[in-house]
Design a protein around this motif. Sequence first.
Motif, PDB file in Angstrom:
ATOM      1  N   LYS A 198       0.394   4.635  -2.471  1.00 57.96           N
ATOM      2  CA  LYS A 198      -0.510   5.669  -3.419  1.00 57.96           C
ATOM      3  C   LYS A 198       0.428   6.570  -4.277  1.00 57.96           C
ATOM      4  O   LYS A 198       0.070   6.231  -5.703  1.00 57.96           O
ATOM      5  CB  LYS A 198      -1.520   6.372  -2.523  1.00 57.96           C
ATOM      6  N   LYS A 199       1.291   6.686  -3.909  1.00 59.31           N
ATOM      7  CA  LYS A 199       2.621   7.340  -4.818  1.00 59.31           C
ATOM      8  C   LYS A 199       2.800   6.552  -5.189  1.00 59.31           C
ATOM      9  O   LYS A 199       2.914   7.114  -7.309  1.00 59.31           O
ATOM     10  CB  LYS A 199       3.408   7.819  -4.018  1.00 59.31           C
ATOM     11  N   GLU A 256       1.512  -1.143  -0.126  1.00 61.50           N
ATOM     12  CA  GLU A 256      -0.390   0.123  -0.028  1.00 61.50           C
ATOM     13  C   GLU A 256       1.052   1.717   0.017  1.00 61.50           C
ATOM     14  O   GLU A 256       1.000   1.582   1.144  1.00 61.50           O
ATOM     15  CB  GLU A 256      -0.882  -0.391   1.030  1.00 61.50           C
ATOM     16  N   GLN A 265       2.438   3.461  -6.652  1.00 61.45           N
ATOM     17  CA  GLN A 265       0.871   2.719  -7.298  1.00 61.45           C
ATOM     18  C   GLN A 265       0.386   3.728  -8.523  1.00 61.45           C
ATOM     19  O   GLN A 265       0.341   3.559  -9.507  1.00 61.45           O
ATOM     20  CB  GLN A 265      -0.367   2.512  -6.490  1.00 61.45           C
ATOM     21  N   SER A 266       0.126   5.085  -8.187  1.00 69.48           N
ATOM     22  CA  SER A 266       0.037   5.498  -9.339  1.00 69.48           C
ATOM     23  C   SER A 266       1.042   6.150 -10.138  1.00 69.48           C
ATOM     24  O   SER A 266       1.020   6.199 -11.324  1.00 69.48           O
ATOM     25  CB  SER A 266      -0.553   7.356  -8.684  1.00 69.48           C
TER      26      SER A 266
END
Length: 491
Positions: free
Chosen positions: A62-63, A60, A65-66
Motif C-alpha cells: 500500500k505504501k 501488494e 502503491q500510494s
Amino acid sequence: MKTPLRFHWIFLFIGTIFLPSCSRNPVTGKREIILMSTDQEIALGQQSHPSIVASMGLYEDKKLQSFITEKGMAMAKISHRPDLPYQFNIIDSPVVNAFAVPGGYVYFTRGIMAHFNNEAEFAGVLGHEIGHVTARHSARQQTSQILGTVGLIAGMAISPKFAQFGEQAMQGLQMLMLSYSRAHESESDKIGVEYSSKVGYDAHQMANFFGTIKRISDNAGQSIPNIMSTHPDPGDRFNNVHAMAKDWQDKNAGNYAVNRDSYLQMINGIIYGEDPKQGFVENNVFYHPELRFQFPVPAEWQTQNSPAQVVLAPKDGKSGILFNVAESKTLDSAAQNVVKQYNFKVLESTKKTIHGNPAIVMISQQIQQQQQGQAQQPQTPANTVQVGTWLIQYNGLIYAIHGLSTADVFASLYPTFKNTAENFRSLSDPDKLNRKPERILVKSAPRNGTFKEIMNTLGMPDKRLEELGVVNSMKADTPIQKGMLLKVIGK
C-alpha cells in the motif's frame, strides 16, 4: 499518364487513410497521420489491463502503491495530455522493467523499484513512460506499420521486379520499425527529462539509472547489435540524458530534488528476485509451495515463471514445455478444450494415473491454418508442430503440461517431456513449503570505508558484491561515509 485500373484500390485505400486521420501530435505539435483515436487508445488500455494483471500479478504494498499513484498523477497533470484516465501499478515481477500501454496505463515492476536509489531516478523513468503515452507512440507505431505494409503491397503490385524482392523488403520494413521504436525511446527520454524536471526532480539521476541498466545488461552477457535492438544503447542514453538534463537546468535555474534516504526507507523490505511462493527452481526441480506440487526440469533448460504459466526450454529454442492450469472442471472437457484451442489433430489418447492423480495423455499434431491470400504450404515433419499433452487432476485443479517440438524430432524428445510430466507430484517438504523470499534491507554504514569493505562488515559475501553494487549503483571502491544508507540482501 493514366493509372492502370487494377491499382485504383491501392491508392483509394491510401487516400482514405490520409484524408480523415491527420491530427496534431500533442507533444511535437506536428500534424501526422494517426489511425487510432483517443477513445480507442483508452479502450485498448482498459482491455489490456486485466490480462496484464492476470499474467503478471500486482505487488501488494500500500505504501509503494500510494507513492507511485501520487507521483504519477502529479506528473500527469503537467503532461501534454492531462485529461487521460491515468493508472499506475506495481507488477509482481523481479525483472527490471517499466512499460506503458495506450490510454494512460503505466506499470513498474517490483524489480525496477528495488533498483532505484532515489526518487529522482524513479521520476525520470516515470516521465519517460508517461511520455510514451502522451506522444502516442503506440498509435504512431501502428500507423507506421500499416502504411509501410500498404506501401510494400503497392510496390509489389506495380512492379513485378520489386515483387521478386518482397521478402527482403519486408525485412527492411521490420528494421525500419525497430528504428521507429528507438526514435520513440529517445523522444521519451527527452520527455522524461522535461516532465521530471517540471515536478522538481534532478533529471541527472535519470541518466545515472541508465548506468545501472547498462551494468545489468553487461552482466547478463547481452550482446545484441544496437541496430537490432528496439531500445537505444543504455551507454548512449546515459550521455544523452545527462546532456539534456544539463541543458534544461541551465535554462531553468532551481533546486532539483533527489530524495535518496526517503526513497530507500520506503522500499526497505521489498521482495528481491524470485518470490518462492510463486514457484522456484532448485537442483533441477520446480517447486510451487502455494499450490503444493513439484516436477523435474530438464538439465540445463531455462525456466520462465509467471502467475499464468511456466515455460521450460533448452538454449537452442527448438523445443519446449509449457505448464499451466486448464480452465475446465473435468479431464474430458479439458482435453476437448485443448484440442479446440490449439487446433490439434489427436494421434493418441489414453487415460492413466500419475502418482495417484487421474490423468489423460495425448499425442497430437497442430493443424496448419492457411493464411488468407497465401498458397497452402505443404505440411512436412520438419514444419509440423507435434505435442505431447498431459492433463493431470490434482487438488481440485487440472494442470496441463505440453511438450512440443517439430514432428521430425519429437520421438527423440518425448522421453524428456514424459520424465517432466509423469514426475509431477505433491509437495510436502517443509523446507520447500516454508521457503522465504529474499528482500532488500536498508542498513546504515557502521563506519567509513569502501563499498566492498562495508558490505563485508554487513555480512554480505564477496560472490554477491557485483550484484549488490548494481543494486546500490556503486563500485567496489566507492567511498562510503559512516551513517550512509545502503541496500543489502537478506530474509
